[in-house]
Enzyme design. Structure first.
Site, PDB file in Angstrom:
ATOM      1  N   SER A  49       0.907  -1.196   0.173  1.00 59.55           N
ATOM      2  CA  SER A  49      -0.238   0.316  -0.585  1.00 59.55           C
ATOM      3  C   SER A  49       0.951   1.332   0.388  1.00 59.55           C
ATOM      4  O   SER A  49       2.076   1.096   0.628  1.00 59.55           O
ATOM      5  CB  SER A  49      -1.000   0.136   1.222  1.00 59.55           C
ATOM      6  OG  SER A  49      -1.660   0.843   1.684  1.00 59.55           O
ATOM      7  N   ASP A  50       0.107   2.427  -0.308  1.00 59.91           N
ATOM      8  CA  ASP A  50       0.651   3.630  -0.538  1.00 59.91           C
ATOM      9  C   ASP A  50      -0.073   5.051  -0.430  1.00 59.91           C
ATOM     10  O   ASP A  50      -1.214   5.090  -1.084  1.00 59.91           O
ATOM     11  CB  ASP A  50       1.832   4.168  -1.746  1.00 59.91           C
ATOM     12  CG  ASP A  50       2.913   4.983  -1.738  1.00 59.91           C
ATOM     13  OD1 ASP A  50       3.752   4.532  -0.963  1.00 59.91           O
ATOM     14  OD2 ASP A  50       2.503   5.860  -2.136  1.00 59.91           O
ATOM     15  N   THR A  51       0.539   5.937   0.475  1.00 61.06           N
ATOM     16  CA  THR A  51      -0.166   6.984   0.596  1.00 61.06           C
ATOM     17  C   THR A  51       0.019   7.596   0.113  1.00 61.06           C
ATOM     18  O   THR A  51       1.601   8.825   0.332  1.00 61.06           O
ATOM     19  CB  THR A  51      -0.808   7.640   1.801  1.00 61.06           C
ATOM     20  OG1 THR A  51      -1.717   5.620   2.421  1.00 61.06           O
ATOM     21  CG2 THR A  51      -1.811   8.234   2.075  1.00 61.06           C
TER      22      THR A  51
END
Ligand SMILES: Cc1cn([C@H]2C[C@H](O)[C@@H](COP(=O)(O)OP(=O)(O)OP(=O)(O)O)O2)c(=O)[nH]c1=O
Length: 189
Positions: free
Chosen positions: A69-71
């Site tokens: 995941s990446d934000t």
């Protein structure tokens, strides 16, 4: 047979969010170096980074379901990652003050040959922040390991006037969508 689940992340927030599924899982942080490609649109970028993180771990764990995941935060068409210094954190917070920005979280789930990659977009509106509010918040240390230099789940909650979209995606993992995608891929609990 029960499926194995792996979270390819070093983020303690993502671990807490995945625990909401009440399933056993392993945490194996991905060693992928995050490179922001300014040519990409934010949605493409978070998806690409999420996929790189998941792939890095999935190649060693063919039978498991691996989640990466990446934000990132996007304000005035600028992509904001994690601040590298207190000064940069202050700059980011000044930019976000009194305005609405978007938080993009990309998620990639890999199971053998199967791969599901998606993103969620959440709009967050900040109150106007005074210079001393910004100073105090940066001194708390909270902004330093977070995209856009704030954590909505911590002291940063006091900066937020309004939110539209998935709260959990802002914290780092859209857990409801993730759970649904796992099911669609044939994950069995
Ligand atoms: C906007 C916002 C971000 N964040 C965090 C979520 C992410 O952990 C971080 C963005 O950095 P990321 O690069 O997405 O993730 P990470 O380096 O922390 O973890 P890993 O790559 O190993 O999975 O910012 C919050 O905790 N609260 C918030 O309100």
């Amino acid at each position: 047979m029960k499926s194995n689940l792996i979270l390819a992340s070093a983020s303690p927030r993502r671990k807490e969010l995945l625990e909401l599924l009440q399933l056993p899982f392993e945490v194996i942080p991905s060693l992928v170096e995050e490179v922001m490609d300014e040519e990409l649109q934010p949605a493409e970028m978070v998806q690409s980074l999420a996929q790189q993180k998941a792939k890095g771990v999935a190649k060693e764990h063919q039978h498991a379901f691996v989640i990466g995941s990446d934000t990132i935060v996007v304000s005035d068409n600028k992509m904001l990652g994690k601040p590298k210094s207190h000064d940069e954190a202050k700059k980011m917070l000044r930019n976000l003050s009194g305005k609405t920005h978007e938080v993009f979280t990309g998620v990639s789930i890999i199971n053998g040959e199967k791969i599901h990659t998606f993103h969620e977009k959440t709009a967050v509106t900040f109150y106007h922040l005074t210079e001393s509010e910004i100073e105090d918040y940066v001194l708390s240390g909270e902004p330093m390991d977070k995209a856009g230099a704030y954590g909505i789940q911590g002291l940063g909650a006091l900066l937020v006037k309004e939110i539209s979209g998935d709260y959990f995606s802002v914290v780092g993992l859209p857990i409801a969508r993730t759970s649904r995608e796992l099911k669609e891929m044939g994950f069995s609990r």
